[in-house]
Design a protein around this motif. Sequence first.
Motif, short mmCIF file in Angstrom:
data_model
loop_
_atom_site.label_atom_id
_atom_site.label_comp_id
_atom_site.label_asym_id
_atom_site.label_seq_id
_atom_site.Cartn_x
_atom_site.Cartn_y
_atom_site.Cartn_z
N THR A 185 -34.54 17.80 15.22
CA THR A 185 -33.23 17.16 14.49
C THR A 185 -33.25 17.16 13.13
N ALA A 186 -34.60 16.94 12.45
CA ALA A 186 -34.72 17.05 10.93
C ALA A 186 -34.25 18.49 10.52
N LYS A 187 -34.89 19.77 11.11
CA LYS A 187 -34.67 20.89 10.56
C LYS A 187 -33.15 21.27 10.59
N ALA A 188 -32.24 20.84 11.45
CA ALA A 188 -31.03 21.14 11.68
C ALA A 188 -30.30 20.38 10.52
N GLY A 189 -30.76 19.31 10.09
CA GLY A 189 -29.96 18.47 8.93
C GLY A 189 -28.79 18.04 9.33
N LEU A 190 -28.34 17.80 10.64
CA LEU A 190 -27.06 17.45 10.93
C LEU A 190 -26.89 15.96 11.15
N HIS A 217 -19.49 19.97 8.87
CA HIS A 217 -19.84 20.89 10.13
C HIS A 217 -18.55 20.77 10.94
N ALA A 218 -18.59 21.92 11.88
CA ALA A 218 -17.76 22.19 12.87
C ALA A 218 -17.70 20.96 13.85
N SER A 219 -18.91 20.41 14.13
CA SER A 219 -18.94 19.37 15.18
C SER A 219 -18.41 18.12 14.68
N GLY A 220 -17.87 18.10 13.45
CA GLY A 220 -17.48 16.67 12.74
C GLY A 220 -18.61 15.92 11.94
N LYS A 221 -19.70 16.43 12.19
CA LYS A 221 -20.66 15.91 11.46
C LYS A 221 -21.10 16.62 10.25
N TYR A 222 -21.91 15.96 9.47
CA TYR A 222 -22.44 16.47 7.93
C TYR A 222 -23.72 17.20 8.14
#
Length: 282
Positions: free
Chosen positions: A151-156, A177-182
């Motif tokens: 999770t940390a590596k992705a930074g989302l 991000h496209a997912s709506g997250k940052y």
Amino acid sequence: MSTPAREFDFTQQDFEKIRKLIYDYAGIALSPAKHDMVYGRLAKRLRALHLHTFNEYLKVLERGDSKEMELFTNSLTTNLTSFFRESHHFDILADYLRGHRSVGTLNLWCSASSTGEEPYSLAITACEAFDTLRPPVKIIATDLDTNVLETAKAGLYAAEEVEKLGSVRVKRFFDKHASGKYQAKQELRDMIVYRKLNLISQDWLIRGPMDAIFCRNVMIYFDKPTQLKILQRFAPLLKPEGLLYVGHSENLYHAADLFKLRGKTVYELAKPGGAPPSLLTR
């Protein structure tokens, strides 16, 4: 009123075996009060393996199944975190970084990175201290839990979590991000190297000297002898002027020969220069 029957048979003997396993493997000292927590977290593993009792699950672990041992440990570790938690620590770090602009690359170690909010907070602090997205700072972020490292590596991160940082920081350090997250900007992610690390193992594979070690809200899971062993290994990894950050409910009174208090839950070496830099290999 009778207590509802549990889905799985979970005896006191099972609980004691689990306490010993997690202590021997990760140094985590589970109190007797954690009986229900252990059941709740590990019941998911029994379901996944189609087992009927904790005794059966313990036999799987005792056979030396390394993957299941990893999942067992992930289940019992706690990963409560947030951006800029205990914000005064980052103010102190920023002052330190600004005061060491001319010394070359600065090295920081986040020893319990969880889902990444803490190492990204370190990276943001470094960027702000040097007023650039590419400061001369390297961050090693480690954790025992392999799930949170991914999770940390992705930074989302969820919008509601990131937006607490304020619009200026969000715009400067995150992309929508496209997912709506940052997602933490690539420059921040490039500053951080993530590794799995067990703080009670013999092979940390961490090379000093470090300008700062963050080990916050971790020591509370260890007994005093385990804490002391870890602190004895932290000391030679720090630069003479380096800083060790611990959690708000932690203190190092039992290691006064190693560390002295500098500020609120921030410590420095009791005898700067008294221990050589670690020669642990990568």
